[in-house]
Design an enzyme around this catalytic site. Structure first.
Site, PDB file in Angstrom:
ATOM      1  N   ASP A 184    -137.886 -29.512 -27.653  1.00  0.00           N
ATOM      2  CA  ASP A 184    -136.568 -29.601 -28.289  1.00  0.00           C
ATOM      3  C   ASP A 184    -135.614 -30.192 -27.257  1.00  0.00           C
ATOM      4  OD1 ASP A 184    -134.389 -29.096 -30.111  1.00  0.00           O
ATOM      5  OD2 ASP A 184    -133.905 -27.284 -28.995  1.00  0.00           O
ATOM      6  N   SER A 185    -134.420 -30.529 -27.714  1.00  0.00           N
ATOM      7  CA  SER A 185    -133.393 -31.012 -26.783  1.00  0.00           C
ATOM      8  C   SER A 185    -132.962 -29.908 -25.814  1.00  0.00           C
ATOM      9  CB  SER A 185    -132.172 -31.482 -27.563  1.00  0.00           C
ATOM     10  OG  SER A 185    -131.693 -30.416 -28.374  1.00  0.00           O
TER      11      SER A 185
ATOM     12  N   GLY B 167    -128.146 -34.501 -30.757  1.00  0.00           N
ATOM     13  CA  GLY B 167    -127.469 -34.773 -32.020  1.00  0.00           C
ATOM     14  C   GLY B 167    -126.414 -35.862 -31.955  1.00  0.00           C
TER      15      GLY B 167
ATOM     16  N   CYS C 280    -137.266 -30.042 -33.018  1.00  0.00           N
ATOM     17  CA  CYS C 280    -135.875 -30.501 -32.994  1.00  0.00           C
ATOM     18  C   CYS C 280    -135.711 -31.439 -34.183  1.00  0.00           C
ATOM     19  CB  CYS C 280    -135.628 -31.253 -31.688  1.00  0.00           C
ATOM     20  SG  CYS C 280    -134.024 -32.067 -31.580  1.00  0.00           S
TER      21      CYS C 280
ATOM     22  N   GLU D  68    -124.209 -21.361 -29.492  1.00  0.00           N
ATOM     23  CA  GLU D  68    -124.514 -21.230 -28.060  1.00  0.00           C
ATOM     24  C   GLU D  68    -123.456 -20.403 -27.333  1.00  0.00           C
ATOM     25  OE1 GLU D  68    -125.557 -24.919 -26.232  1.00  0.00           O
ATOM     26  OE2 GLU D  68    -127.460 -24.960 -27.328  1.00  0.00           O
TER      27      GLU D  68
ATOM     28  N   CYS E 143    -131.422 -27.974 -38.526  1.00  0.00           N
ATOM     29  CA  CYS E 143    -131.229 -27.939 -37.079  1.00  0.00           C
ATOM     30  C   CYS E 143    -131.878 -26.650 -36.594  1.00  0.00           C
ATOM     31  CB  CYS E 143    -129.735 -27.934 -36.743  1.00  0.00           C
ATOM     32  SG  CYS E 143    -129.404 -27.685 -34.983  1.00  0.00           S
TER      33      CYS E 143
ATOM     34  N   HIS F 101    -131.226 -24.737 -34.286  1.00  0.00           N
ATOM     35  CA  HIS F 101    -130.321 -23.661 -33.862  1.00  0.00           C
ATOM     36  C   HIS F 101    -129.940 -22.743 -35.042  1.00  0.00           C
ATOM     37  CE1 HIS F 101    -129.577 -25.908 -30.194  1.00  0.00           C
ATOM     38  NE2 HIS F 101    -128.693 -25.020 -29.777  1.00  0.00           N
TER      39      HIS F 101
HETATM   40  N1  DGL Z   1    -131.995 -28.503 -31.767  1.00  0.00           N
HETATM   41  C1  DGL Z   1    -131.341 -29.730 -32.158  1.00  0.00           C
HETATM   42  C2  DGL Z   1    -131.768 -30.131 -33.575  1.00  0.00           C
HETATM   43  O1  DGL Z   1    -132.553 -29.452 -34.232  1.00  0.00           O
HETATM   44  C3  DGL Z   1    -129.834 -29.614 -32.123  1.00  0.00           C
HETATM   45  C4  DGL Z   1    -129.181 -29.602 -30.781  1.00  0.00           C
HETATM   46  C5  DGL Z   1    -128.848 -30.966 -30.238  1.00  0.00           C
HETATM   47  O2  DGL Z   1    -127.966 -31.670 -30.762  1.00  0.00           O
HETATM   48  O3  DGL Z   1    -129.479 -31.331 -29.249  1.00  0.00           O
HETATM   49  O4  DGL Z   1    -131.321 -31.149 -34.056  1.00  0.00           O
END
Ligand code: DGL
Length: 266
Positions: free
Chosen positions: A10-11, A43, A73, A153, A185, A187
Site C-alpha cells: 500500500d502507499s 491519492g 491500495c 490518520e 480506499c 483506510h
Molecule cells: N490507501 C490508499 C488507497 O486505498 C489511500 C491513501 C493514499 O492516498 O495514499 O487509495
C-alpha cells in the site's frame, strides 16, 4: 512453496486493514507487507508515478519470494494493476482490491451504487468502467473524499469533526437513493460503522478488506498453495520510519505490530 509469504503493499499503513482481514481468515499464512510511507499519499499522484512505485515494490516482494502479490491500495489498483499484470503475471499471482469487489457486486442486483475514494481512484474511472462490464444497467456515482484519509490518520474517528466531514460528503445530492456504497480506499474500513450509521444502516457499505481476503483464500485453495506447515512469521516494512506510523499502524492492524524500515529507493 506453500510457506512462501503473501506479499501485500500500500502507499502507507491503510493496507493493514486488508492484512488484518487476511490474518482473520488465513491465520496460517505468512505475510510480508510493504507500506510506501516515503511516497504517500498515492491519492494525489499521477498514474505514471504510481506505476513506477508499484513495479519497484512488486520486485521487492518477489525478491522475498512472495507466492502472491496483493495490491492493498485502491489508488495503485486503479492506476497500476494493468501494468503490473503485463510485467509480472508469469512470476506470481496478482490480486488487486477492485476486481474482487466488482465481482461481488455483480452478484447483487443493485441499480444505484456509490463509490468514494481518493482523487486518483475516482478520476481513473476504474470502478465505473469495471462495473459497466460486470453489472450492466447499474448507475455508479463516484465521489472523491480526500479529507477522509488525513482525518482517520489523525484519529478523528467517532467525534464531531469526523461526523461533520462524513455528513458533508455523504449528504451530496448525487448520492441520494444509492443502495450500496463502495469504500474505495483501504483506510475507510476504520470508519465503516460511522458511514453505515449516517445512512441509518439502510445502505450496504461494501468494505473491500473482507471480500479481498476471501478472494485470496479461494486463489490459494485453487492453486494448492495454502500454508499448512504451521510455520508463521510476518514481516512489516515501510520505506520511511517514524513512531507516528508505528502508532497508526496498530489502529489499522488492530494489534501489536513491528514496522521495519526497508530502503528500496536507494
Ligand atoms: N490507501 C490508499 C488507497 O486505498 C489511500 C491513501 C493514499 O492516498 O495514499 O487509495
Amino acid at each position: 512453496m506453500k510457506e512462501r509469504p503473501i506479499g501485500i503493499f500500500d502507499s502507507g499503513v491503510g493496507g493493514l486493514t486488508v492484512a488484518h482481514a487476511i490474518k482473520q481468515i488465513l491465520p496460517g499464512e505468512n505475510i510480508i507487507y510493504f507500506g510506501d510511507t516515503a511516497h504517500l499519499p498515492y491519492g494525489d499522484k499521477s498514474a505514471e508515478l504510481i506505476q513506477q512505485y508499484s513495479g519497484k515494490i512488486t520486485e521487492f516482494l518477489l525478491g522475498h519470494n512472495s507466492k502472491v502479490v496483493l495490491v492493498a491500495c485502491n489508488s495503485a489498483s486503479a492506476s497500476a494493476f494493468d501494468t503490473l499484470k503485463k510485467e509480472f503475471s508469469g512470476r506470481t499471482i496478482l490480486i488487486d482490491v477492485i476486481d474482487p469487489v466488482v465481482d461481488y457486486l455483480a452478484t447483487r442486483n443493485f441499480s444505484r451504487i456509490g463509490v468514494i475514494g481518493t482523487k486518483r481512484t475516482i478520476s481513473s474511472g476504474t470502478y465505473e468502467d469495471k462495473l459497466r462490464l460486470r453489472a450492466a444497467g447499474t448507475t455508479v456515482i463516484s465521489m472523491a473524499t480526500p479529507l477522509l484519509v488525513p482525518m482517520i490518520e489523525e484519529g478523528f474517528i467517532f467525534d464531531d469533526i469526523s461526523n461533520a466531514i462524513i455528513r458533508t460528503y455523504l449528504s451530496n445530492s448525487s448520492l441520494a437513493g444509492i443502495q450500496a456504497l463502495i469504500l474505495g480506499c483501504t483506510h475507510y474500513p476504520i470508519i465503516k460503522n460511522q458511514i453505515s450509521k449516517y445512512f441509518n444502516f439502510s445502505v450496504e457499505v461494501v468494505d473491500s478488506a473482507k471480500i479481498v481476503a476471501a478472494t485470496l483464500r479461494e486463489s490459494l485453495e485453487k492453486n494448492n498453495l495454502l500454508n499448512d506447515t504451521g510455520k508463521v512469521k510476518d514481516q512489516f516494512f515501510i520505506s520511511d520510519y517514524t513512531p507516528y506510523f508505528e502508532k497508526i499502524a496498530r489502529m489499522f492492524f488492530e494489534g501489536e505490530i513491528n514496522l521495519k524500515k526497508a530502503d528500496i529507493w536507494g
